[in-house]
Write an enzyme that holds these catalytic residues in place. Structure first.
Site, mmCIF file in Angstrom:
data_model
loop_
_atom_site.group_PDB
_atom_site.id
_atom_site.type_symbol
_atom_site.label_atom_id
_atom_site.label_comp_id
_atom_site.label_asym_id
_atom_site.label_seq_id
_atom_site.Cartn_x
_atom_site.Cartn_y
_atom_site.Cartn_z
ATOM 1 C CG ASP A 126 10.465 -29.103 31.005
ATOM 2 O OD1 ASP A 126 10.963 -28.093 31.287
ATOM 3 O OD2 ASP A 126 10.321 -29.547 30.145
ATOM 4 C CE LYS A 144 9.597 -24.382 28.258
ATOM 5 N NZ LYS A 144 10.343 -24.256 26.893
ATOM 6 C CG MET A 191 1.402 -29.266 24.317
ATOM 7 S SD MET A 191 3.031 -28.505 24.067
ATOM 8 C CE MET A 191 3.426 -29.571 22.752
#
Length: 517
Positions: free
Chosen positions: A37, A59, A174
């Site tokens: 990732d 991502k 996030m």
């Protein structure tokens, strides 16, 4: 027999590669395929076998290298081929990492899998920022919330009343894009606007930054500082403890970006030493070591060891090449029986110790002059000295010992060459003003650095501190018109690091240093 594949969902931790679990590292070392990732430290990829397939599926907000459905299919497809697949995910696979979705898909497809937990980003960010998420004098409850949920589940639908009043410490993952909503809803549902808030970005890495405020003013502070993701938001009274418990960002070289130029095989230990002091370390080797073009003179010296009084080794490279040659000749440390071992300094002595040998003599001055003075005091007249050395080493030891009446055999043990690659990378770093210091641990590293960078090296190095391990390297710098800012009293890596700490402590607030970040 057909090999049966398996998928390991491995938590890579929050950024510091040292925080991966032992089991996670072991899985990497057995992997045929690594699917990794955006937030998984690329340094961990070096743990996988060289032949392992490495697939990036990172991502970040608004950018998807590969849709989740295709990632799921990729894991299953590689496992069906009989591969050991490591799905390397930032933080913990099951904490807002979509590891649960991947595991469900693998189960539906009949693919065997295991989950290897990792250090979650929220826990690590708090610890490295000096914030205990729970403390009996502040709170004993903790909530983890994703601030960037599935688009079908808007944050506004969260139970803000329970979050605001029922949980002492809140950690939002996030959540930067929704920071204004988070602060507004918490205050609207009863949380005091004076509640402390900390935002930690690039947690556990040398790029870590921590911004503190309150629910009332943190949004304005983020805008003023242009504070960007990836970041973790921590809300609660425990944030106050940061002023007492901060440690990571207070290390003496924290925030400094240093370039080391040692040969690749020697860089790792030095890099770890600097990183332990908080530095961000870049490594671009300006030398590479090779065997001599002719082993004959070294072999003759080894054959004469039974009649040799002193073996002088002046670097860890010399130790490595010497013992590798002993092994190639079918010999071992027993060939040194009766020979007194002279090491130029503690690192060379330590390299001997790793081979079960103790240096008999180590000079107080860790350079060639110190070796000469030590042997002068011991007395070498009429003695045989074996001094295998680097091709470009100064002739001072051999010349001076011969003048003292010693019989000196000084063959070339190894060569130091300039790498074919790296010049463009060095120029780019200097042109971007991306360095605080460049460190040279030998004259050869400095000479090759100048050759690789080009004639305008002195201009490109303006505003960058130059660190030299000792007088010979400093004299080489002066030959090229370069000013050395850091030189230790003793020519050891430990002393060089202490000199760097002292220099940057004194210049912490002075202008002219390279750009940080």
């Amino acid at each position: 027999m057909t090999r049966i594949g398996r998928v390991y969902l491995v938590g890579a931790g929050p950024g510091d590669p040292g925080l991966i679990t032992v089991k996670g590292r072991d899985c990497l070392r057995r992997a045929d395929v690594v699917v990794y990732d955006y937030l998984a430290n690329p340094a961990l990829l070096a743990e996988a076998p060289p032949a392992a397939e490495r697939i990036y599926v990172g991502k970040s907000r608004g950018r998807h290298q590969l849709p989740q459905e295709e990632i799921n299919a990729l894991l299953a497809e590689r496992a069906r081929r009989g591969k050991i697949v490591v799905r390397l995910k930032g933080g913990d696979p099951y904490v807002f990492g979509r590891g649960g979705e991947e595991a469900l898909h693998l189960r539906e497809q009949g693919i065997a899998f295991e989950v290897v937990p990792g250090v979650s980003a929220g826990f690590a960010a708090a610890a490295y920022a000096g914030i205990p998420l729970t403390h009996r004098d502040y709170t004993t409850s903790l909530g983890l919330v994703t601030g960037h949920e599935n688009p079908e589940k808007k944050m506004s639908r969260l139970d803000w009343e329970k979050l605001a009043g029922g949980v002492g410490t809140l950690v939002f993952y996030m959540g930067m894009a929704n920071l204004e909503l988070i602060t507004r809803e918490l205050v609207r549902h009863g949380r005091s606007p004076r509640t402390p808030v900390a935002i930690v970005r690039w947690a556990t890495t040398p790029r870590q930054q921590t911004l503190t405020g309150t629910l009332a003013d943190i949004v304005a502070k983020v805008r003023a500082a242009d504070f960007k993701p990836p970041a973790v938001i921590i809300v609660g009274a425990v944030v106050e403890l940061r002023q007492h418990l901060a440690w990571f960002e207070e290390r003496p070289l924290f925030g400094r970006r240093l370039l080391i130029t040692r040969a690749a095989e020697q860089a790792a230990v030095f890099q770890q030493m600097l990183e332990a002091r908080g530095a961000e370390v870049l490594s671009v080797p300006t030398i590479t070591t090779r065997a001599p073009q002719d082993w004959g003179p070294v072999d003759a010296g080894i054959a004469a060891l039974p009649n040799t009084d002193f073996l002088v080794l002046t670097s860890t490279n010399a130790v490595d090449f010497f013992f590798a040659r002993l092994r190639d000749l079918g010999l071992d440390a027993r060939a040194l029986g009766g020979v007194r071992l002279v090491a130029v300094g503690p690192k060379t002595a330590a390299a001997l110790s790793e081979r079960g040998l103790r240096a008999d003599l180590v000079p107080e001055s860790f350079q060639a002059e110190g070796v000469v003075e030590l042997l002068r005091a011991v007395g070498v007249a009429g003695k045989r000295v074996f001094y295998p050395h680097a091709e470009l080493a100064r002739d001072l030891i051999a010349r001076e010992l011969r003048a003292l009446g010693a019989e000196v055999d000084a063959p070339v043990l190894y060569r130091t060459l300039m790498p074919e690659q790296g010049g463009a990378e060095l120029r780019a770093l200097l042109e971007k003003r991306a360095l605080d210091a460049v460190i040279f641990t030998a004259s050869s590293t400095l000479e090759n650095f100048v050759r690789m960078v080009g004639e305008d090296a002195a201009h490109l190095l303006e505003g960058v501190a130059l660190a030299s391990i000792g007088p010979p390297t400093t004299r080489t710098a002066q030959k090229f018109g370069l000013t050395v800012h850091v030189e230790p009293a003793h020519s050891t890596l430990d002393d060089l690091i202490e000199a760097l700490v002292d220099y940057f402590t004194r210049t912490r607030h002075e202008p002219g240093m390279a750009h940080q970040g």
